[in-house]
Design a protein around this motif. Structure first.
Motif, PDB file in Angstrom:
ATOM      1  N   PRO A  87      -1.968   1.776   8.614  1.00 45.45           N
ATOM      2  CA  PRO A  87      -1.912   1.941  10.080  1.00 45.45           C
ATOM      3  C   PRO A  87      -0.546   2.445  10.537  1.00 45.45           C
ATOM      4  N   VAL A  88      -0.552   3.281  11.578  1.00 39.73           N
ATOM      5  CA  VAL A  88       0.692   3.760  12.165  1.00 39.73           C
ATOM      6  C   VAL A  88       0.779   3.278  13.611  1.00 39.73           C
ATOM      7  N   GLU A  89       2.009   3.199  14.118  1.00 37.14           N
ATOM      8  CA  GLU A  89       2.192   2.757  15.509  1.00 37.14           C
ATOM      9  C   GLU A  89       2.264   3.936  16.453  1.00 37.14           C
ATOM     10  N   ASN A  90       2.745   5.052  15.907  1.00 36.27           N
ATOM     11  CA  ASN A  90       2.874   6.257  16.723  1.00 36.27           C
ATOM     12  C   ASN A  90       2.440   7.454  15.889  1.00 36.27           C
ATOM     13  N   ILE A  91       1.731   8.369  16.518  1.00 43.14           N
ATOM     14  CA  ILE A  91       1.221   9.514  15.761  1.00 43.14           C
ATOM     15  C   ILE A  91       2.303  10.571  15.657  1.00 43.14           C
ATOM     16  N   ASP A  92       2.835  10.793  14.436  1.00 40.66           N
ATOM     17  CA  ASP A  92       3.806  11.873  14.277  1.00 40.66           C
ATOM     18  C   ASP A  92       3.502  12.745  13.053  1.00 40.66           C
ATOM     19  N   GLY A  93       2.336  12.535  12.457  1.00 39.70           N
ATOM     20  CA  GLY A  93       1.902  13.352  11.322  1.00 39.70           C
ATOM     21  C   GLY A  93       0.397  13.241  11.219  1.00 39.70           C
ATOM     22  N   PRO A  94      -0.159  13.761  10.129  1.00 42.72           N
ATOM     23  CA  PRO A  94      -1.618  13.733   9.976  1.00 42.72           C
ATOM     24  C   PRO A  94      -2.156  12.299   9.924  1.00 42.72           C
ATOM     25  N   VAL A  95      -3.080  11.998  10.814  1.00 42.80           N
ATOM     26  CA  VAL A  95      -3.706  10.672  10.848  1.00 42.80           C
ATOM     27  C   VAL A  95      -5.211  10.852  11.010  1.00 42.80           C
ATOM     28  N   VAL A  96      -5.903   9.739  10.911  1.00 43.27           N
ATOM     29  CA  VAL A  96      -7.323   9.734  11.225  1.00 43.27           C
ATOM     30  C   VAL A  96      -7.583   8.495  12.076  1.00 43.27           C
ATOM     31  N   ILE A  97      -8.367   8.695  13.141  1.00 51.29           N
ATOM     32  CA  ILE A  97      -8.764   7.565  13.984  1.00 51.29           C
ATOM     33  C   ILE A  97     -10.139   7.121  13.513  1.00 51.29           C
ATOM     34  N   CYS A  98     -10.244   5.856  13.120  1.00 51.21           N
ATOM     35  CA  CYS A  98     -11.494   5.342  12.549  1.00 51.21           C
ATOM     36  C   CYS A  98     -12.069   4.251  13.444  1.00 51.21           C
ATOM     37  N   VAL A  99     -13.373   4.303  13.625  1.00 54.63           N
ATOM     38  CA  VAL A  99     -14.059   3.341  14.485  1.00 54.63           C
ATOM     39  C   VAL A  99     -15.273   2.772  13.762  1.00 54.63           C
TER      40      VAL A  99
ATOM     41  N   VAL B 248      -4.728   5.521  11.229  1.00 58.26           N
ATOM     42  CA  VAL B 248      -4.095   5.332   9.920  1.00 58.26           C
ATOM     43  C   VAL B 248      -3.659   6.669   9.327  1.00 58.26           C
ATOM     44  N   GLU B 249      -2.681   6.615   8.425  1.00 54.70           N
ATOM     45  CA  GLU B 249      -2.309   7.793   7.639  1.00 54.70           C
ATOM     46  C   GLU B 249      -3.516   8.266   6.833  1.00 54.70           C
ATOM     47  N   GLN B 250      -3.658   9.576   6.689  1.00 53.21           N
ATOM     48  CA  GLN B 250      -4.873  10.092   6.053  1.00 53.21           C
ATOM     49  C   GLN B 250      -4.976   9.745   4.572  1.00 53.21           C
ATOM     50  N   ASP B 251      -3.873   9.724   3.857  1.00 50.37           N
ATOM     51  CA  ASP B 251      -3.956   9.513   2.421  1.00 50.37           C
ATOM     52  C   ASP B 251      -3.915   8.034   2.045  1.00 50.37           C
ATOM     53  N   SER B 252      -3.001   7.299   2.649  1.00 52.95           N
ATOM     54  CA  SER B 252      -2.802   5.895   2.274  1.00 52.95           C
ATOM     55  C   SER B 252      -3.644   4.933   3.108  1.00 52.95           C
ATOM     56  N   LEU B 253      -4.170   5.408   4.251  1.00 52.57           N
ATOM     57  CA  LEU B 253      -4.912   4.569   5.200  1.00 52.57           C
ATOM     58  C   LEU B 253      -4.059   3.419   5.748  1.00 52.57           C
TER      59      LEU B 253
ATOM     60  N   ALA C 131       0.840  -1.190   0.000  1.00 48.34           N
ATOM     61  CA  ALA C 131       0.000   0.000   0.000  1.00 48.34           C
ATOM     62  C   ALA C 131       0.878   1.243   0.000  1.00 48.34           C
ATOM     63  N   GLY C 132       0.358   2.329  -0.557  1.00 50.02           N
ATOM     64  CA  GLY C 132       1.120   3.570  -0.593  1.00 50.02           C
ATOM     65  C   GLY C 132       0.333   4.618  -1.346  1.00 50.02           C
ATOM     66  N   ASP C 133       1.041   5.467  -2.106  1.00 48.26           N
ATOM     67  CA  ASP C 133       0.332   6.518  -2.824  1.00 48.26           C
ATOM     68  C   ASP C 133       0.426   6.375  -4.339  1.00 48.26           C
ATOM     69  N   GLY C 134       0.872   5.221  -4.816  1.00 54.17           N
ATOM     70  CA  GLY C 134       0.943   4.997  -6.260  1.00 54.17           C
ATOM     71  C   GLY C 134      -0.383   4.523  -6.841  1.00 54.17           C
ATOM     72  N   HIS C 135      -0.374   4.318  -8.166  1.00 56.76           N
ATOM     73  CA  HIS C 135      -1.580   3.847  -8.857  1.00 56.76           C
ATOM     74  C   HIS C 135      -2.045   2.512  -8.291  1.00 56.76           C
TER      75      HIS C 135
ATOM     76  N   TYR D  41     -15.034   8.008   5.659  1.00 56.31           N
ATOM     77  CA  TYR D  41     -13.693   8.500   5.372  1.00 56.31           C
ATOM     78  C   TYR D  41     -12.974   7.647   4.338  1.00 56.31           C
ATOM     79  N   GLN D  42     -13.050   6.336   4.509  1.00 55.84           N
ATOM     80  CA  GLN D  42     -12.379   5.424   3.591  1.00 55.84           C
ATOM     81  C   GLN D  42     -12.986   5.547   2.194  1.00 55.84           C
ATOM     82  N   GLN D  43     -14.305   5.648   2.131  1.00 53.72           N
ATOM     83  CA  GLN D  43     -14.987   5.841   0.843  1.00 53.72           C
ATOM     84  C   GLN D  43     -14.479   7.097   0.152  1.00 53.72           C
ATOM     85  N   TRP D  44     -14.392   8.192   0.907  1.00 52.92           N
ATOM     86  CA  TRP D  44     -13.930   9.457   0.334  1.00 52.92           C
ATOM     87  C   TRP D  44     -12.517   9.311  -0.231  1.00 52.92           C
ATOM     88  N   ARG D  45     -11.624   8.679   0.550  1.00 53.95           N
ATOM     89  CA  ARG D  45     -10.245   8.500   0.084  1.00 53.95           C
ATOM     90  C   ARG D  45     -10.188   7.602  -1.151  1.00 53.95           C
TER      91      ARG D  45
END
Lengths: 312, 312
Positions: B281-293, B274-279, A129-133, B181-185
């Protein structure tokens, strides 16, 4: 034949879309002929079909070797190209208004995938997973048989790039060759299922005088291999003739074709007799079918087919 | 707020496309708000976003409960609907020009599949080849996690129906709610990857005064379940507050949310950061994320999310 005329060469997506919208604003239909270049008379017959499809019509030929339809094991790197020659041939028709030939149409992303994919084959199935196609259009049953069986990413790549070209060019008409029979059927189904507002024209196979179906890959055949490869079209015509005389048992017909191809030194990928619309194999010919063949001669994989349109 | 105005109701694909092309010919942008009906203030906020997206703009709201995004085990049959009420609400906004509400958008084919699928869920994965719908758009990584894990055909159905609606309506702008959120991405990625010439607007979640995210499915909650379900938004706000204070360990944050939801009687489907663009999962929050439930309260599956946009 119209007088020679240089088509406009367009490299950029946004410029292509703007060009097409200007043609629409002028009241013209836009017809597209998607190709991978190294053009031959078969392609030029598609251009003729486009020219006859509407009036007034603006014709765009796309030249783009689509990396996503090649598996890493396939011949992307050696796929023949001759852009200057292609332009001359298209200019000679006098009817082509634009050539769309972009450098790359896929977003490779910024991560490890981007570094790994470079300009080469692109296939996300096995990638992270990532930001590619990663968006793919699949016609899930039609893509499975025939060429799909030995080329697992092929039709996913074809349906996806054609969707992209349709969205960039916004054509009213698109012309595909029936030599790539399965591809043509897949595009027709995709257009219906996804509600593209595009008329698909299926254009008949163009052959050399001796029967060989034109293909960009023919250039890789030695003269000896080329001679042997004539067994493809010959065996298809023989099969059709036999079927029309009443020999409609598919197992017998297929065995005969396999035998002929093998005897002339071909290595058969598949010989199938399928319904024309669904591409479902039949056991006995009692309605419209198409006989499809793929076989290797030397290092060249050739495909060909013949329709039988009679209701028995 | 504009004066009330009845939108035109369109049932037919060709009429919808013709309507949209007339608006374009008048020099208007066309904005679409895809919905499954049973509209609430959340949907009306999408309409407001559409109204603000361009000038002049023609707004189409689609109302179509898309069968292909429901698995046979899911709640297609009980999905709430109130077409007359929806029309009144849309009329009250004064800005909606058309409602596209077709009877069925899938070609069911003529064979056994057609008889089996009727008007219900449609999923070709397990069905045989034939002449029915079989083209699917998949965003192969983004569709896998979060809701995709427990709803395997959901995003395939969403991406496919949105592609169909885009091809029928040919909009310039489309508005989606960030509650899904996932649908939008997925739609954003699909639009980029397939070169749709459409601007996607992501519209913020609309909540009740007590925090509950608006959802058509809320109508199925008993008042007791509704009270308990407030733990979703409350635990998300608490998690965000804690993260901004420096508690950025995702395992701890997720455990806390699961604990809160479980203690109030919810059954957790997932809690992910998860990361906002790629969704991813991250282990530690150090940039833009979204918490999904996603969690069940009674027989109702609810989803919610909260973005954390800070760079730490």
């Amino acid at each position: 034949m119209a007088a020679p005329r240089e088509p406009e060469v367009i490299r950029d997506k946004a410029a292509m879309r703007a060009w097409s919208r200007r043609r629409h604003a002028e009241g013209k239909a836009v017809a597209v002929v998607p190709t991978m270049g190294y053009l031959h008379q078969g392609h030029l017959s598609l251009v003729s079909a486009a020219a006859a499809s509407a009036d007034p019509v603006a014709i765009v030929v796309t030249i783009y070797v689509n990396p996503s339809q090649f598996a890493p094991t396939e011949d992307l790197a050696t796929y023949p190209s001759d852009f200057a020659g292609d332009l001359r041939k298209l200019a000679s028709t006098g009817v082509v208004d634009a050539v769309f030939s972009p450098p790359d149409l896929y977003d490779r992303g910024t991560g490890r995938r981007a570094a790994a994919s470079g300009g080469g084959a692109i296939s996300c199935l096995e990638e992270e997973a990532g930001d590619g196609h990663e968006t793919w259009v699949r016609v899930e049953h039609l893509e499975k048989g025939l060429c799909g069986a030995s080329r697992p990413v092929f039709f996913r790549g074809v349906a996806t790039i054609v969707s992209k070209l349709f969205n960039i060019i916004e054509p009213d008409i698109a012309v595909f060759g029936k030599k790539d029979y399965q591809q043509w059927r897949i595009i027709c189904r995709m257009v219906r299922d996804l509600d593209f507002s595009i008329e698909i024209i299926g254009s008949e196979i163009v052959r050399e005088a001796d029967g060989l179906a034109l293909s960009s890959r023919n250039v890789h055949l030695s003269s000896e291999e080329r001679e042997k490869a004539l067994s493809i079209s010959r065996s298809l015509v023989d099969a059709r003739t036999a079927a029309l005389k009443g020999n409609t048992d598919c197992k017998q017909i297929k065995n005969k074709i396999v035998q002929t191809l093998t005897e002339t030194g071909g290595q058969v990928d598949y010989v199938e007799i399928v319904e024309q619309d669904s591409l479902v194999p039949v056991e006995n010919i009692d309605g419209p079918v198409v006989i499809c063949v793929a076989a290797w001669f030397g290092k060249v994989r050739l495909i060909d087919n013949i329709e039988i349109n009679t209701r028995f």
